[in-house]
Design a protein around this motif. Structure first.
Motif, PDB file in Angstrom:
ATOM      1  N   ASP A  33     -64.508 -39.405  24.321  1.00  0.00           N
ATOM      2  CA  ASP A  33     -65.100 -40.438  25.166  1.00  0.00           C
ATOM      3  C   ASP A  33     -64.711 -40.242  26.623  1.00  0.00           C
ATOM      4  O   ASP A  33     -63.564 -39.912  26.941  1.00  0.00           O
ATOM      5  N   THR A 107     -67.720 -52.106  24.481  1.00  0.00           N
ATOM      6  CA  THR A 107     -68.695 -51.244  25.136  1.00  0.00           C
ATOM      7  C   THR A 107     -69.982 -52.027  25.366  1.00  0.00           C
ATOM      8  O   THR A 107     -70.497 -52.663  24.454  1.00  0.00           O
ATOM      9  N   ALA A 110     -73.505 -47.178  26.772  1.00  0.00           N
ATOM     10  CA  ALA A 110     -72.965 -45.834  26.545  1.00  0.00           C
ATOM     11  C   ALA A 110     -74.057 -44.925  25.996  1.00  0.00           C
ATOM     12  O   ALA A 110     -75.022 -45.394  25.388  1.00  0.00           O
ATOM     13  N   ALA A 112     -74.419 -41.004  23.839  1.00  0.00           N
ATOM     14  CA  ALA A 112     -73.686 -39.980  23.085  1.00  0.00           C
ATOM     15  C   ALA A 112     -73.514 -38.735  23.937  1.00  0.00           C
ATOM     16  O   ALA A 112     -74.411 -38.365  24.705  1.00  0.00           O
ATOM     17  N   ARG A 113     -72.356 -38.086  23.796  1.00  0.00           N
ATOM     18  CA  ARG A 113     -72.079 -36.837  24.500  1.00  0.00           C
ATOM     19  C   ARG A 113     -72.326 -35.677  23.553  1.00  0.00           C
ATOM     20  O   ARG A 113     -71.965 -35.740  22.375  1.00  0.00           O
ATOM     21  N   ARG A 118     -68.611 -40.290  23.660  1.00  0.00           N
ATOM     22  CA  ARG A 118     -69.630 -41.026  24.412  1.00  0.00           C
ATOM     23  C   ARG A 118     -69.304 -40.971  25.898  1.00  0.00           C
ATOM     24  O   ARG A 118     -68.155 -40.798  26.280  1.00  0.00           O
ATOM     25  N   THR A 119     -70.327 -41.188  26.697  1.00  0.00           N
ATOM     26  CA  THR A 119     -70.130 -41.456  28.112  1.00  0.00           C
ATOM     27  C   THR A 119     -70.395 -42.941  28.276  1.00  0.00           C
ATOM     28  O   THR A 119     -71.509 -43.412  28.038  1.00  0.00           O
TER      29      THR A 119
END
Length: 166
Positions: A33, A107, A110, A112-113, A118-119
């Motif tokens: 994250d 959160t 956000a 997904a990375r 996650r970002t």
């Protein structure tokens, strides 16, 4: 509520004043994250200082939150001399046994990375805890003046002693 653990630098002096880098920007935590600058913009102070995310173990309050270039920086006060557990934890901080910070948040936004994690661009910050092993390797107490200064002096002495031996 989500909890992220990360190592931070912090300092807690004899009055209980404490400072921490609670979330470093630009690097992921141990689960991938990343929290972006701006995500902490709505942080409400004061906010509890807990030990290990235990809501039944408040130690004091964070009174300032600043999104600096390097990350989220917190300032607050442990209730030393007023709450026995705060005295115990301050001693652990000063000894270097507890030096991590972990944040508890919800959160709000956000994505997904790639590769995991996650970002996070928006969140509600609920608390920041002192912990022994943090999730983010860069999160740490930065000011518990006597402890940090003592560790710096010890490191300098060790470097000088090593240089003399060679």
């Amino acid at each position: 509520m989500e909890r992220l653990l990360f190592e931070t630098k912090f300092v807690a002096d004899d009055t209980g004043a404490i400072e921490a880098l609670a979330w470093p920007f630009g690097t992921p935590d141990r689960v991938g994250d990343v929290i972006e600058k701006g995500a902490f913009a709505d942080a409400k102070m004061p906010m509890p200082i807990l030990f290990g995310h235990d809501m039944n173990d408040p130690l004091g309050a964070w009174t300032e939150a600043t999104e600096a270039i390097d990350g989220l920086r917190l300032k607050g006060r442990l209730l030393v001399g007023e709450v026995r557990r705060a005295d115990e934890v301050r001693s652990l901080v000063k000894a270097g046994a507890v030096r991590g910070i972990s944040i508890g948040f919800v959160t709000r936004k956000a994505i997904a990375r790639k590769g995991g994690g996650r970002t996070i661009s928006q969140l509600e910050l609920l608390e920041a805890s002192l912990v022994t092993i943090p999730m983010h390797p860069g999160a740490r107490v930065t000011s518990a003046k006597s402890a940090v200064r003592a560790l710096e002096i010890a490191a300098a002495i060790n470097r000088m002693a090593a240089a003399i031996r060679t």
